[in-house]
Design an enzyme around this catalytic site. Structure first.
Site, PDB file in Angstrom:
ATOM      1  N   GLU A 125      40.138  34.114  29.164  1.00 37.70           N
ATOM      2  CA  GLU A 125      40.720  34.355  27.847  1.00 37.70           C
ATOM      3  C   GLU A 125      40.357  35.745  27.332  1.00 37.70           C
ATOM      4  O   GLU A 125      41.176  36.417  26.690  1.00 37.70           O
ATOM      5  CB  GLU A 125      40.250  33.284  26.863  1.00 37.70           C
ATOM      6  CG  GLU A 125      40.726  31.878  27.172  1.00 37.70           C
ATOM      7  CD  GLU A 125      39.835  31.138  28.162  1.00 37.70           C
ATOM      8  OE1 GLU A 125      40.063  29.937  28.374  1.00 37.70           O
ATOM      9  OE2 GLU A 125      38.907  31.758  28.723  1.00 37.70           O
ATOM     10  N   ASN A 142      43.568  31.194  37.215  1.00 46.51           N
ATOM     11  CA  ASN A 142      44.587  32.225  37.070  1.00 46.51           C
ATOM     12  C   ASN A 142      44.957  32.861  38.419  1.00 46.51           C
ATOM     13  O   ASN A 142      44.108  33.473  39.063  1.00 46.51           O
ATOM     14  CB  ASN A 142      44.054  33.287  36.104  1.00 46.51           C
ATOM     15  CG  ASN A 142      44.995  34.462  35.951  1.00 46.51           C
ATOM     16  OD1 ASN A 142      46.189  34.346  36.180  1.00 46.51           O
ATOM     17  ND2 ASN A 142      44.453  35.587  35.555  1.00 46.51           N
ATOM     18  N   LEU A 171      47.154  35.324  38.719  1.00 45.10           N
ATOM     19  CA  LEU A 171      47.775  36.623  38.486  1.00 45.10           C
ATOM     20  C   LEU A 171      46.901  37.778  38.973  1.00 45.10           C
ATOM     21  O   LEU A 171      47.413  38.789  39.454  1.00 45.10           O
ATOM     22  CB  LEU A 171      48.100  36.786  36.997  1.00 45.10           C
ATOM     23  CG  LEU A 171      49.083  35.742  36.446  1.00 45.10           C
ATOM     24  CD1 LEU A 171      49.269  35.931  34.947  1.00 45.10           C
ATOM     25  CD2 LEU A 171      50.421  35.811  37.171  1.00 45.10           C
ATOM     26  N   GLU A 172      45.577  37.643  38.860  1.00 50.48           N
ATOM     27  CA  GLU A 172      44.700  38.723  39.325  1.00 50.48           C
ATOM     28  C   GLU A 172      44.860  38.990  40.815  1.00 50.48           C
ATOM     29  O   GLU A 172      45.019  40.147  41.219  1.00 50.48           O
ATOM     30  CB  GLU A 172      43.243  38.412  38.980  1.00 50.48           C
ATOM     31  CG  GLU A 172      42.913  38.611  37.519  1.00 50.48           C
ATOM     32  CD  GLU A 172      41.436  38.433  37.240  1.00 50.48           C
ATOM     33  OE1 GLU A 172      40.700  37.999  38.157  1.00 50.48           O
ATOM     34  OE2 GLU A 172      41.003  38.735  36.118  1.00 50.48           O
ATOM     35  N   GLU A 226      33.021  41.396  38.991  1.00 46.49           N
ATOM     36  CA  GLU A 226      33.377  42.176  40.173  1.00 46.49           C
ATOM     37  C   GLU A 226      34.501  41.531  40.979  1.00 46.49           C
ATOM     38  O   GLU A 226      34.617  41.778  42.178  1.00 46.49           O
ATOM     39  CB  GLU A 226      32.149  42.381  41.060  1.00 46.49           C
ATOM     40  CG  GLU A 226      31.138  43.351  40.472  1.00 46.49           C
ATOM     41  CD  GLU A 226      30.144  43.845  41.512  1.00 46.49           C
ATOM     42  OE1 GLU A 226      30.036  45.073  41.669  1.00 46.49           O
ATOM     43  OE2 GLU A 226      29.497  43.007  42.172  1.00 46.49           O
ATOM     44  N   PRO A 232      32.321  31.763  43.753  1.00 47.07           N
ATOM     45  CA  PRO A 232      32.327  30.562  42.907  1.00 47.07           C
ATOM     46  C   PRO A 232      32.608  30.895  41.449  1.00 47.07           C
ATOM     47  O   PRO A 232      32.271  31.986  40.966  1.00 47.07           O
ATOM     48  CB  PRO A 232      30.910  30.005  43.063  1.00 47.07           C
ATOM     49  CG  PRO A 232      30.333  30.708  44.251  1.00 47.07           C
ATOM     50  CD  PRO A 232      31.007  32.030  44.322  1.00 47.07           C
TER      51      PRO A 232
END
Length: 439
Positions: free
Chosen positions: A68, A337, A339-340, A313, A270
């Site tokens: 978020e 997510n 998208l990264e 990182e 993780p």
């Protein structure tokens, strides 16, 4: 108009919080001992500030955790460009560390106060925000009530509503309407999310798309990246990122199945780095050689697993591969997510449990960037296929780039929706210094 049952339930919640307030200290101390709270800043959770309140307009943004926070970096920087002060609260140690690494000096960070009346009132009395903006799905009854009592607009941006959350709220429709109707504005990620918020009593509701698409790709230290790439050489790599309990064992099973065939290096990151000691012990017990980022271990030709046990990182780990399995999707629920990895040139693999990111996965799967796997066997087959088939892998990567381009525009849409609230603050922020000089 709040009906009687909803009013009683919300009042009961508030009084229960007051009764539980004396127990909050020992609970936070216990969490701090387990590394889940920042011991040195524990008083912030009771609304006590650890920073000065700056002069001028202030927008309070609450982002629960890392994802978020990353979603609203662009929004926070736009507010600062308009000379509006930004107070960001988060709830996790990992998100606080991310803010320190990426936003230090740009905004003020505090841990979010517990949703208990004394803590919330103390927080609001000190900071006096002009607007409160929550990210994605954060609804806290006591905080919402206190903001409403002070006539401070509360807005939900990048809002989403999972299947389970919608069903839970829908079962208590009168309570949901009593709470969601207090929101001044909801800006939702998708049409489905928007309809769900409307059904629960929110109004007005707009649609922006996903702010995470408009964010910058996660950064990394290019010198460190070059060093690891040199150590890896021509070995095939894949990454299992944002993994939850059980998914690391699946990643190890995949590695052991494919190691002899493709000389694979497996990168495991993780979701909660504090689990890495037990994960390393599990891997060593299975005969694997592990290199850890926190120890600055070199990746040697006989290294089996590179364990990403640092915060902030992800940009490094994803740049070391072109294949990424996104966790919390096989043994966990909701997904993480995707998208990264798509931004950083990875073909995306995921388990089927991705309801929290359904819209993003639907687009990526439909356009060919992502594939859904049901279990360890399917994951191993997909990783093997993409490792040895350069054409198929690059086709998936290109599809991700095209999909992200199609999805951009959420930040512009969000700012446009917020303009009735932030434009007056922009004018106030830019006039006040001039007035101060004139006096």
């Amino acid at each position: 108009m709040i009906d009687g049952f909803a009013s009683m339930a919300i009042t009961g919640y508030s009084w229960a919080g007051i009764a539980a307030y004396p127990l909050a200290g020992p609970l936070l101390a216990f969490r701090a001992a387990k590394g889940k709270e920042d011991r040195a800043r524990r008083l912030e959770r009771f609304g006590y500030p650890s920073a000065d309140r700056p002069h001028g307009p202030l927008v309070w943004i609450h982002a629960a955790s890392v994802g978020e926070t990353l979603a609203v970096v662009g929004l926070m920087r736009e507010l600062r460009r308009r000379d509006i002060n930004v107070l960001l609260t988060t709830g996790t140690v990992t998100s606080a560390e991310l803010v320190r690494l990426r936003l230090d000096g740009e905004i003020i960070h505090q841990y979010v106060p517990l949703d208990l009346r004394p803590a919330v009132r103390r927080f609001l009395d000190y900071w006096g925000p002009d607007i409160a903006i929550s990210v994605e799905s954060e609804i806290w009854p006591t905080t919402l009530g206190e903001l409403d009592r002070r006539h401070i607009p509360q807005i939900l941006v990048n809002a989403r509503m999972s299947d389970r959350s919608f069903e839970r709220w829908h079962r208590h429709n009168s309570i949901a309407e009593a709470l969601f109707s207090r929101l001044s504005l909801v800006i939702a990620q998708s049409d489905v999310d928007a309809e769900r918020f409307r059904d629960l009593g929110a109004w007005p509701v707009a649609v922006s798309g996903n702010l995470k698409v408009d964010g910058d790709a996660p950064p990394c230290d290019m010198a460190v990246l070059a060093r690891y790439r040199e150590q890896i050489g021509h070995r095939k790599t894949w990454a299992a990122i944002s993994t939850f309990e059980g998914e690391e064992k699946i990643a190890v099973m995949v590695h052991r199945a494919l190691k002899a065939h493709v000389g694979l290096l497996t990168i495991i990151v993780p979701r909660h780095p504090e689990r890495c000691d037990e994960l390393e012990a599990m891997m060593v017990e299975k005969g694997l050689k592990v290199a850890r980022r926190t120890r600055d271990d070199a990746i040697t030709p006989d290294t089996d697993v590179f364990l990403g046990d640092t915060i902030g990182e992800m940009g490094l780990y994803l740049r070391l591969t072109e294949i990424a399995f996104v966790g919390r999707s096989i043994t966990g629920q909701g997904g993480q997510n995707p998208l990264e990895p798509a931004m950083l040139g990875c073909a995306v693999l995921s388990g089927p449990n991705v309801e929290n990111f359904r819209d993003s996965y639907q687009r990526l799967v439909r356009n060919g960037n992502a594939r859904i796997v049901r279990d360890a066997e399917m994951l191993a087959k997909a990783v093997h296929f993409l490792s040895v088939n350069d054409l198929a892998r690059h086709k998936m990567i290109d599809a991700g780039t095209e999909t992200l381009q199609e999805m951009r525009g959420a930040l512009v849409a969000t700012i446009k929706g917020l303009e009735p609230y932030i434009n007056p603050l922009t004018v106030k922020a830019r006039l006040e210094p001039r007035a101060a000089r004139q006096r």
